[in-house]
Motif scaffolding. Structure first.
Motif, PDB file in Angstrom:
ATOM      1  N   THR A 217       0.958  -1.142   0.141  1.00 49.68           N
ATOM      2  CA  THR A 217      -0.037   0.071  -0.019  1.00 49.68           C
ATOM      3  C   THR A 217       0.909   1.259   0.103  1.00 49.68           C
ATOM      4  O   THR A 217       1.988   1.245   0.455  1.00 49.68           O
ATOM      5  CB  THR A 217      -0.747  -0.110   1.173  1.00 49.68           C
ATOM      6  N   GLN A 218       0.283   2.430  -0.516  1.00 47.27           N
ATOM      7  CA  GLN A 218       1.073   3.513  -0.430  1.00 47.27           C
ATOM      8  C   GLN A 218       2.300   3.793  -0.994  1.00 47.27           C
ATOM      9  O   GLN A 218       3.068   4.323  -0.714  1.00 47.27           O
ATOM     10  CB  GLN A 218       1.070   4.137   1.203  1.00 47.27           C
ATOM     11  N   GLN A 219       2.559   2.905  -1.997  1.00 48.16           N
ATOM     12  CA  GLN A 219       4.057   2.895  -2.693  1.00 48.16           C
ATOM     13  C   GLN A 219       4.407   4.178  -3.243  1.00 48.16           C
ATOM     14  O   GLN A 219       5.779   4.452  -2.836  1.00 48.16           O
ATOM     15  CB  GLN A 219       4.013   1.594  -3.648  1.00 48.16           C
ATOM     16  N   SER A 220       3.813   4.897  -3.897  1.00 46.49           N
ATOM     17  CA  SER A 220       4.238   6.023  -4.168  1.00 46.49           C
ATOM     18  C   SER A 220       4.564   7.096  -3.080  1.00 46.49           C
ATOM     19  O   SER A 220       5.468   7.623  -3.330  1.00 46.49           O
ATOM     20  CB  SER A 220       2.983   7.026  -4.976  1.00 46.49           C
ATOM     21  N   ARG A 221       3.925   7.130  -1.970  1.00 43.02           N
ATOM     22  CA  ARG A 221       4.340   7.975  -0.696  1.00 43.02           C
ATOM     23  C   ARG A 221       5.801   7.452  -0.244  1.00 43.02           C
ATOM     24  O   ARG A 221       6.692   8.153   0.186  1.00 43.02           O
ATOM     25  CB  ARG A 221       3.201   7.949   0.433  1.00 43.02           C
ATOM     26  N   PHE A 222       5.828   6.106  -0.180  1.00 45.25           N
ATOM     27  CA  PHE A 222       7.065   5.571   0.421  1.00 45.25           C
ATOM     28  C   PHE A 222       8.227   5.661  -0.726  1.00 45.25           C
ATOM     29  O   PHE A 222       9.408   5.767  -0.292  1.00 45.25           O
ATOM     30  CB  PHE A 222       6.923   3.949   0.751  1.00 45.25           C
ATOM     31  N   ARG A 223       8.098   5.637  -2.058  1.00 43.10           N
ATOM     32  CA  ARG A 223       8.963   5.872  -2.936  1.00 43.10           C
ATOM     33  C   ARG A 223       9.697   7.074  -2.810  1.00 43.10           C
ATOM     34  O   ARG A 223      10.925   7.184  -3.050  1.00 43.10           O
ATOM     35  CB  ARG A 223       8.322   5.528  -4.382  1.00 43.10           C
ATOM     36  N   ARG A 224       8.852   8.239  -2.224  1.00 46.37           N
ATOM     37  CA  ARG A 224       9.462   9.476  -2.043  1.00 46.37           C
ATOM     38  C   ARG A 224      10.673   9.403  -1.072  1.00 46.37           C
ATOM     39  O   ARG A 224      11.246  10.519  -0.794  1.00 46.37           O
ATOM     40  CB  ARG A 224       8.448  10.746  -1.577  1.00 46.37           C
ATOM     41  N   LEU A 225      10.474   8.502  -0.067  1.00 46.66           N
ATOM     42  CA  LEU A 225      11.620   8.262   0.848  1.00 46.66           C
ATOM     43  C   LEU A 225      13.122   7.819   0.441  1.00 46.66           C
ATOM     44  O   LEU A 225      13.891   8.006   1.056  1.00 46.66           O
ATOM     45  CB  LEU A 225      11.157   7.296   1.943  1.00 46.66           C
ATOM     46  N   LEU A 226      12.945   7.453  -0.847  1.00 46.00           N
ATOM     47  CA  LEU A 226      14.275   6.936  -1.376  1.00 46.00           C
ATOM     48  C   LEU A 226      15.243   8.272  -1.646  1.00 46.00           C
ATOM     49  O   LEU A 226      14.894   9.180  -2.548  1.00 46.00           O
ATOM     50  CB  LEU A 226      14.110   6.309  -2.570  1.00 46.00           C
ATOM     51  N   ALA A 227      16.481   8.160  -1.428  1.00 43.75           N
ATOM     52  CA  ALA A 227      17.631   8.865  -1.669  1.00 43.75           C
ATOM     53  C   ALA A 227      17.909   8.545  -3.042  1.00 43.75           C
ATOM     54  O   ALA A 227      17.438   7.705  -3.928  1.00 43.75           O
ATOM     55  CB  ALA A 227      18.768   8.472  -0.952  1.00 43.75           C
ATOM     56  N   PRO A 228      18.567   9.620  -3.947  1.00 50.66           N
ATOM     57  CA  PRO A 228      18.892   9.722  -5.056  1.00 50.66           C
ATOM     58  C   PRO A 228      19.732   8.421  -5.215  1.00 50.66           C
ATOM     59  O   PRO A 228      20.625   7.987  -4.729  1.00 50.66           O
ATOM     60  CB  PRO A 228      19.908  10.793  -5.236  1.00 50.66           C
ATOM     61  N   GLY A 229      19.251   7.719  -6.349  1.00 56.79           N
ATOM     62  CA  GLY A 229      19.747   6.421  -6.610  1.00 56.79           C
ATOM     63  C   GLY A 229      19.420   5.085  -5.797  1.00 56.79           C
ATOM     64  O   GLY A 229      19.849   4.068  -5.876  1.00 56.79           O
ATOM     65  N   GLY A 230      18.262   5.586  -4.980  1.00 60.42           N
ATOM     66  CA  GLY A 230      17.675   4.515  -4.095  1.00 60.42           C
ATOM     67  C   GLY A 230      16.906   3.448  -5.105  1.00 60.42           C
ATOM     68  O   GLY A 230      16.351   3.911  -6.138  1.00 60.42           O
ATOM     69  N   ARG A 231      16.747   2.412  -4.293  1.00 62.22           N
ATOM     70  CA  ARG A 231      15.803   1.063  -5.046  1.00 62.22           C
ATOM     71  C   ARG A 231      14.733   1.104  -3.945  1.00 62.22           C
ATOM     72  O   ARG A 231      14.998   0.467  -2.708  1.00 62.22           O
ATOM     73  CB  ARG A 231      16.832   0.322  -5.142  1.00 62.22           C
ATOM     74  N   MET A 232      13.696   0.632  -4.494  1.00 61.04           N
ATOM     75  CA  MET A 232      12.614  -0.066  -3.671  1.00 61.04           C
ATOM     76  C   MET A 232      12.039  -1.414  -4.291  1.00 61.04           C
ATOM     77  O   MET A 232      11.691  -1.500  -5.636  1.00 61.04           O
ATOM     78  CB  MET A 232      11.417   0.964  -3.665  1.00 61.04           C
ATOM     79  N   VAL A 233      12.064  -2.358  -3.552  1.00 53.93           N
ATOM     80  CA  VAL A 233      11.477  -3.662  -4.179  1.00 53.93           C
ATOM     81  C   VAL A 233      10.194  -3.884  -3.250  1.00 53.93           C
ATOM     82  O   VAL A 233      10.014  -4.105  -2.051  1.00 53.93           O
ATOM     83  CB  VAL A 233      12.640  -4.846  -3.583  1.00 53.93           C
ATOM     84  N   ALA A 234       9.347  -4.268  -4.350  1.00 49.37           N
ATOM     85  CA  ALA A 234       7.886  -4.454  -3.782  1.00 49.37           C
ATOM     86  C   ALA A 234       7.783  -5.949  -3.731  1.00 49.37           C
ATOM     87  O   ALA A 234       7.691  -6.612  -4.775  1.00 49.37           O
ATOM     88  CB  ALA A 234       6.875  -3.767  -4.689  1.00 49.37           C
ATOM     89  N   VAL A 235       7.402  -6.513  -2.653  1.00 46.72           N
ATOM     90  CA  VAL A 235       7.323  -8.029  -2.507  1.00 46.72           C
ATOM     91  C   VAL A 235       5.810  -8.248  -2.764  1.00 46.72           C
ATOM     92  O   VAL A 235       5.609  -9.503  -3.266  1.00 46.72           O
ATOM     93  CB  VAL A 235       7.613  -8.511  -0.890  1.00 46.72           C
ATOM     94  N   THR A 236       4.942  -7.440  -2.702  1.00 42.03           N
ATOM     95  CA  THR A 236       3.574  -7.508  -3.073  1.00 42.03           C
ATOM     96  C   THR A 236       3.001  -6.302  -3.560  1.00 42.03           C
ATOM     97  O   THR A 236       3.640  -5.115  -3.504  1.00 42.03           O
ATOM     98  CB  THR A 236       2.710  -8.138  -1.975  1.00 42.03           C
ATOM     99  N   LEU A 237       1.920  -6.134  -4.134  1.00 42.06           N
ATOM    100  CA  LEU A 237       0.987  -5.017  -4.734  1.00 42.06           C
ATOM    101  C   LEU A 237      -0.161  -4.808  -3.801  1.00 42.06           C
ATOM    102  O   LEU A 237      -0.512  -5.815  -2.977  1.00 42.06           O
ATOM    103  CB  LEU A 237       0.698  -5.395  -6.057  1.00 42.06           C
ATOM    104  N   ASP A 238      -0.721  -3.800  -3.911  1.00 42.94           N
ATOM    105  CA  ASP A 238      -2.137  -3.605  -3.138  1.00 42.94           C
ATOM    106  C   ASP A 238      -3.162  -4.079  -4.254  1.00 42.94           C
ATOM    107  O   ASP A 238      -3.616  -3.445  -5.018  1.00 42.94           O
ATOM    108  CB  ASP A 238      -2.413  -2.109  -3.109  1.00 42.94           C
TER     109      ASP A 238
END
Length: 318
Positions: A217-238
């Motif tokens: 959930t709220q993946q777009s909000r958490f994506r904003r926490l990434l530093a430049p060059g950061g990577r987000m891995v979603a184990v599941t979707l909403d």
């Protein structure tokens, strides 16, 4: 060989659709082994399958089986298989199939590895699916480096509780979000910071090099926490908002450098053996919430859906 007991469901729906029925005991082909299953664990994908949220993939042919991981012993070895003997203690994952909530499974040798010698089957199975997911997410998808800041959403769950430990093993500074009642449990796994996801403001978290998202959930909000060059891995979707969730992931591949990565795991013996080594070395410790008999599998599904778990709900089969 006579029929075997297996967890089945004849329609999509709530946990009550699950029941124990009879299935033909599989006959291994020459390049397969037959494993007598002692235990399996309930994973998030099992809930999605049973509820029908994956019906575009799983279809409408019933009855359907459940379970992707197992620990047990080899009962029969195909004539073309080498390196595996009857009686070997093994654990394994079915990959993109289901059916481990049964007395027997027939699998290819690449789908199994020796089970940790220092753990009981119940302890071991609490680590397998989460360990394979965490290693793939952190090392293969995020390529995490020592000293990087890692955020694990759902640090108390079946995947998150192992991801916290794998993150520390790989040298990251680990911050975990969990429910208030589970914070001590998560701290006991070695996380550097354990925070209540209900009361912690995202603006207070700072920036992260890697985020492992087990919530979806709220993946777009958490994506904003990434530093430049950061990577987000979603184990599941909403899966309650599947199209917007997919749109967020797809948009991340086009706009900006902070891409959300998703994957469908299909681990092999090499990865499973690595998890065995981590367990035997004490690098990761068991995360057992509750053990249920096979005929109470619906209770395990209800408990996992209710949230607040601390590790894995385990199904004792034989």
């Amino acid at each position: 060989m006579s029929d075997m007991r297996a967890a089945l469901f004849d329609r999509y729906g709530p946990p009550e659709v699950l029941h124990v029925g009879k299935r033909p005991t599989p006959t291994p082909t020459p390049d397969e082994v037959l494993v007598r299953v002692h235990v399996a664990s309930v994973n998030g994908g099992d809930l999605l399958d049973r509820a029908g949220k994956m019906r575009l993939v799983t279809g409408r042919t019933f009855p359907k089986t459940s379970g992707i991981d197992f620990a047990g012993e080899v009962a029969e070895v195909g004539s073309s298989v080498t390196g595996v003997r009857e009686g070997d203690r093994v654990w394994g994952l079915l990959g993109r199939k289901t059916g481990s909530m049964a007395e027997y499974v027939a699998v290819r040798p690449r789908q199994i590895a020796p089970a940790p010698e220092n753990l009981t089957p119940v302890q071991a199975i609490s680590l397998l699916a989460g360990g394979a997911t965490a290693v793939t997410a952190l090392r293969e998808k995020a390529v995490i480096k020592p000293g990087e800041r890692l955020l694990v959403r759902g640090g108390n769950g079946g995947v998150g509780s192992v991801a916290v430990q794998i993150g520390k093993l790989f040298g990251a500074h680990v911050v975990a979000l969990a429910g208030a009642k589970s914070l001590d449990f998560v701290r006991g796994l070695g996380t550097d910071e354990a925070l209540d996801y209900r009361t912690t403001r995202l603006s207070e978290l700072g920036r992260f090099d890697v985020i492992v998202d087990t919530a979806g959930t709220q993946q777009s909000r958490f994506r904003r926490l990434l530093a430049p060059g950061g990577r987000m891995v979603a184990v599941t979707l909403d899966f309650n908002r599947l199209l917007p969730s997919l749109a967020t992931v797809l948009a991340s591949t086009v706009h900006g450098s902070r891409r959300i990565r998703v994957f469908s795991g299909n681990p092999d013996t090499e990865l499973l053996t690595e998890i065995t080594r981590y367990a035997e070395n004490g690098d990761i410790v068991p995360v057992v919430d509750t053990v249920h008999p096979l005929d109470r599998i619906a209770d395990a599904h209800r408990a996992l859906e209710a949230g607040g778990v601390r590790g894995k709900h385990i199904i004792q089969i034989t």
